[in-house]
Design an enzyme around this catalytic site. Structure first.
Site, PDB file in Angstrom:
ATOM      1  N   ASN B 128       0.851  -1.193   0.000  1.00  0.00           N
ATOM      2  CA  ASN B 128       0.000   0.000   0.000  1.00  0.00           C
ATOM      3  C   ASN B 128       0.888   1.246   0.000  1.00  0.00           C
ATOM      4  O   ASN B 128       1.526   1.544   0.994  1.00  0.00           O
ATOM      5  CB  ASN B 128      -0.872  -0.074   1.269  1.00  0.00           C
ATOM      6  CG  ASN B 128      -1.621   1.194   1.547  1.00  0.00           C
ATOM      7  OD1 ASN B 128      -1.724   2.076   0.709  1.00  0.00           O
ATOM      8  ND2 ASN B 128      -2.163   1.304   2.754  1.00  0.00           N
ATOM      9  N   CYS B 131       0.771   5.772   2.038  1.00  0.00           N
ATOM     10  CA  CYS B 131       1.260   6.450   3.253  1.00  0.00           C
ATOM     11  C   CYS B 131       2.148   7.627   2.897  1.00  0.00           C
ATOM     12  O   CYS B 131       2.850   7.603   1.894  1.00  0.00           O
ATOM     13  CB  CYS B 131       2.119   5.513   4.088  1.00  0.00           C
ATOM     14  SG  CYS B 131       1.341   3.973   4.409  1.00  0.00           S
ATOM     15  N   GLY B 218     -16.763   2.947   0.163  1.00  0.00           N
ATOM     16  CA  GLY B 218     -18.139   2.448   0.149  1.00  0.00           C
ATOM     17  C   GLY B 218     -18.742   2.633  -1.237  1.00  0.00           C
ATOM     18  O   GLY B 218     -18.101   3.201  -2.134  1.00  0.00           O
ATOM     19  N   GLY B 244     -13.051  -0.952  -4.424  1.00  0.00           N
ATOM     20  CA  GLY B 244     -13.710   0.336  -4.272  1.00  0.00           C
ATOM     21  C   GLY B 244     -15.196   0.259  -4.503  1.00  0.00           C
ATOM     22  O   GLY B 244     -15.653   0.166  -5.641  1.00  0.00           O
TER      23      GLY B 244
END
Ligand code: FAD
Ligand code: FAD
Ligand code: FMN
Ligand code: FMN
Ligand code: FES
Ligand code: FES
Lengths: 243, 303, 303, 243
Positions: B128, B131, B218, B244
């Site tokens: 990921n 960050c 969401g 997503g």
């Protein structure tokens, strides 16, 4: 934890903004007072966490204050069913209560104390109950607690009923242990005033309510805990106040 | 019979449905509800070199068709993940799991990935790059092609398992970043992470989450995720994992048509803990409805 | 009495509620339903130098809590807007209107703005920099601080009315672009335009809109818009117009707390043609509920 | 155009997938056959455009095929009310029909032709109606058109009922004008086959349905038009086929 449909059997005001809802469904996952349920509502993404006030057979009772979109939607319901996750959270441990525990509920922190008091009395203990409200017209469930056979003191901030002041002003006399639920400032005051060990129930904004998202974490003496899964009840000794 | 099998970077999956990192913990909570071995796989909570508490609470804000989270990568640190969480996971999940890794410097990414690379349970490393890069001025690794490629190269050099780079959608040009990762040796791209969003509480007149802003996800974000999957899948040769706003079997099919080889379900798990199960159970019926015999065959079908 | 007045770049407005460009035409359709003079103002359909048909149809795709449009700036061209639309508008709208301008080169922006600058009905020029820059490699003007600043400077040099630059949200760093516009002389910033999104039709297995991708807007995008308004309002001194996903009076208040001096309501007008009226009528009651005496006083209150 | 609530009075299947819904409300904005209404449905962002099939007093009749999320949701409704924008679009102009107009409807293009035929007959004209379907079990409203006093020919592609073939196969004989509504390939075939002037009604994905968004534009001989506001009915002479 269980997911299921609960049918609305009753939805009545107990004060101007606080409603009592009775729901019928599979209550099997609810194992301790102080646990909560998480309610899905039409058009709202997140479920709404509400404490279990009472369970009798397959009837679940909750008491909730209409304060926003979700609870206002619930307030209008007269029938139908709700998608509920039940049996969430650890709940209160009554095994360490001693003979004369003090049970303290403030505002919408009162509901879970009902089932707790019932359990304590069922176990032969003699709980003293303090229920704190702002004003006399906000009081609910005094009679219900008395009907359980508990000794009940009601406090109101403005003195319009019962003892004038905060719940802490009624934390006098001897007690073997304490249990508390209410807004955070009340919990902190109770924590400071208390002369024994005890258990306090916390609120936090939740993503899931069952331990999956880390949305509701708090630091404790024993490391990070999730309010929803490792709580909402924490023991006095482990609490690290954030503010 | 509906053929739901897919192959993600050399690993066969029974179906393309995974749970997304941060929304499935280490799986135990869900294993209480259903046998999580029905999943294609899942990506466990983002892991860093050291333990992290994450951001202050409140960390959650509700939105129309979604939520904002500012969990801030709370996790016990890679050593505890390996010594405590993975053995516990082994009891309820027998498939390869995806290890989601975060870091604040290239060295941290490499450190954590290397450790997880040695775990037989781990099938893929999902890196990921959302960050902030503490050595690179605070912008996230995932916002510049160079930084993303650098992390990719470094992790690839230190590991043997397939490396999937998970991209942030909060960028001007997702394709250039995905391509840089591909050139850096990535075995796959997963996208999207959360959109940066915010809510304000009208009663207190302050931001709802303590950190002010947070990650928005969401069903609301599905069209953005789908677009980015389509753009990236059109531009790279490595597989793409679509993430997503997925909450139904139809969403899965749409993502795969846009180019996803597999998908991850995130926020939907939080409000419907059975979301992944429901989707997997519904897939064969929806495949039939839309005349799809094999999911593999529709990957990128709309490109 | 609830004081809803705001002042946007020197022009007093009865209330902060405007309709967003492209969702209100030139106002006539709505004037059939209610007196549109109750609006603070509105931004008319994006105007270009020459007439444009726009993109092929289908141009619309439904999304959860929003829609995708790929209208592609259909408009009759600035000359006809001035000779036909504005006189017709004068019959149903007596306030200053906001002129939304698009272009594919700096010269086009200047040309169109100059012409509209001479119209007394026009109060503000809203310069939409989301169009691809044909002389600059196709990336939109709004994706680079330099290009956005260049358009701003050029338009400011050629016009006298307040110039509000409307930014695209599809960027890594909205603040640097907004600041570049401020330094270029912009009188205000409006944001956000649509998020780039996509949908695929499961029956045809092709993108729903003919142009494949399009602009995603509606309540789903509110948290992203709010975040960007907050970030930009925190960083610039000029007023910010908040746009994106607004559909209730509470959304308006939230946007203003995030830093918006005025707001624009877009997609909501399409599904509820009374959306702007409903919001304006509801505002006083919601102000009371949240203890707000004057809307002016809450601008940026959450910053 | 008017916005208002319409109460569902009836919702019945007329074939396996086509439903007839009767709604009560303010129909005052509906001024011509061929106009449509735009229906808001729970949980769906965009309204759904459906042609007016008939208006009698304050009763609006629509016929719709359940093909997706919105229409499937409508199919399940038995009561309640719908938020409807009514009186949308230009509708058919009957003033140029002549004595013996041909009225052609295909599939879900049939509904608006009912109110059109009724109006033409009311004006003393003698319309001939061609209704085209794929198969016999998809046929609806044949009787209703006959009851209006129209001469009706039904065509089915597979020949399972009436004339075998397409609506164009029935476009024989003399007629003074034509009106058509149906899928685009049908409209194109009708356009080519027709020997007179006429009017054709088009469909397009819509953002608003009342002219505000430019979502539904098409090019015509007379410039750009919006299907929702300047259409859905176009005159034969102005049509520029896109494909
Ligand atoms: C474990 C637990 C038990 C609770 N038990 C009760 C109870 O028995 N009776 C009762 O009246 N209330 C209880 N609450 C508070 C109750 O959850 C909130 O009042 C409710 O979620 C408000 O929802 P809303 O949609 O009406 O408000 P909104 O403000 O519209 O909600 C917006 C979001 O904020 C969250 N939220 C708002 N207030 C709170 C809060 N105090 N705690 C956590 N999340 C919040 C909502 O869940 C929602 O996600 C409890 C909260 C928790 C965490
Ligand atoms: C002017 C007009 C009149 C119509 N009259 C009728 C009628 O009388 N009876 C009838 O059965 N159908 C009619 N239609 C088609 C009807 O609008 C669609 O079948 C319906 O919108 C499908 O919605 P859904 O949610 O079921 O399908 P979905 O596929 O789930 O819808 C997704 C989106 O696509 C749009 N869409 C899908 N199909 C069409 C279509 N053919 N035309 C325009 N938009 C579409 C929907 O409105 C929605 O925005 C008409 C369409 C138009 C434009
Ligand atoms: C509560 C929460 C925590 C998350 N934590 C992580 C994480 O640790 N690592 C990561 O890569 N993504 C994380 N994400 C992002 C999700 O994995 C996913 O990319 C994103 O939410 C979009 O998917 P969704 O719309 O289905 O939720 C998190 C999302 C949520 C909601
Ligand atoms: C159909 C449609 C057409 C639009 N046309 C324009 C336009 O011409 N110029 C412009 O600056 N923005 C245009 N927009 C963007 C809106 O003005 C607004 O910025 C965006 O839709 C976000 O607001 P919303 O979520 O309220 O719709 C358009 C939006 C829609 C939905
Ligand atoms: S709310 Fe998700 S872990 Fe507690
Ligand atoms: S659908 Fe909006 S103009 Fe036609």
């Amino acid at each position: 934890m269980k997911q299921g449909l609960f049918e609305i059997k009753e939805n009545k005001p107990v004060t101007e903004n606080v409603m009592k809802m009775k729901l019928e469904g599979d209550t099997g996952a609810i194992t301790a007072p102080g646990q909560f349920v998480n309610i899905r509502l039409d058009g709202l993404f997140l479920r709404r966490p509400i404490s279990v006030c009472d369970v009798e057979g397959n009837i679940l009772t909750i008491l909730y204050k209409a304060i926003g979109k979700g609870t206002e939607q619930m307030q209008k319901m007269t029938s139908g069913s709700l998608d509920i996750l039940s049996g969430l959270g650890n709940g209160y441990d009554t095994s360490c209560s001693g003979e004369n525990p003090l049970v303290i509920g403030g505002g919408v922190g009162v509901p879970p104390m009902y089932m707790l008091t019932k359990k304590l009395i069922g176990e032969g203990k003699k709980p003293r109950v303090i229920l704190g409200f702002n004003r006399s017209d906000e009081i609910f469930y005094e009679k219900e607690f008395k009907d359980l056979g508990a000794q009940v003191t009601v406090t109101t901030v403005d003195g319009s009923y019962g003892t004038k002041g905060f719940v802490t002003d009624a934390m006098t006399g001897e007690y073997s242990y304490f249990y508390a639920c209410g807004p955070e400032p009340m919990l902190k005051a109770v924590y400071k005033t208390s002369k024994t060990e005890g258990q306090l129930s916390f609120e936090e904004r939740m993503g899931c309510g069952f331990g999956a998202c880390m949305g509701c974490s708090c630091k404790t003496v024993y490391g990070n805990k999730r309010i929803c899964k490792d709580g909402p009840v924490l023991r006095k000794e482990e609490i690290l106040w954030q503010i | 019979m509906a053929d739901m099998k897919v192959n993600l970077c050399g690993i066969e999956m029974d179906n393309p449905v995974m749970a997304a990192s941060g929304t499935f913990g280490y799986g135990y909570e869900f294993a209480e509800l259903y046998d999580i071995n029905i999943l294609g796989s899942f990506s466990f909570k983002g892991t860093t070199k050291d333990e992290r508490f994450g951001n202050p609470t409140p960390r959650i804000a509700e939105c129309t068709a979604g939520l904002i989270n500012s969990v801030g990568l709370q996790n016990p640190g890679v050593d505890k993940v390996i010594s405590e969480e993975l053995p516990r996971l082994a009891k309820c999940f027998s498939k390869k799991v995806m290890a989601n890794v975060s870091g604040f410097s290239t060295e941290e990414y490499v450190y954590t990935c290397k450790k997880l690379d040695s775990c037989p349970q781990v099938g893929w490393l999902e890196v990921n790059v959302s960050c902030p890069n503490v050595h690179g001025g605070g912008m996230s690794f995932g916002t510049s092609p160079e930084a993303a490629a650098e992390v990719t190269r470094a992790v690839k050099a230190a590991t043997t398992k397939p490396v999937i780079i998970k991209l942030s959608p909060n960028v001007t040009d997702i394709v250039s970043i995905a391509k840089a990762c591909e050139e850096g040796g990535a075995d796959g791209i997963s996208l999207i992470n959360t959109l940066l969003g915010m809510r304000i509480d009208l009663k207190t007149k302050r931001p709802v989450v303590a950190n002010r802003m947070g990650g928005f996800s969401g069903s609301a974000i599905f069209p953005v995720a789908l677009r980015m999957v389509y753009q990236v899948a059109s531009a790279v040769k490595i597989p793409v994992v679509g993430v997503g706003g997925i909450s139904t079997a139809e969403d899965v099919i749409e993502m795969m048509l846009a180019g996803a080889t597999a998908v991850e379900v995130g926020a939907a798990n939080l409000v419907n803990p059975y979301a992944c199960r429901d989707i997997i159970e519904e897939l064969p019926e929806k495949m039939k409805k839309y005349n799809i015999e094999s999911l593999k065959s529709i990957i990128g079908g709309a490109i």
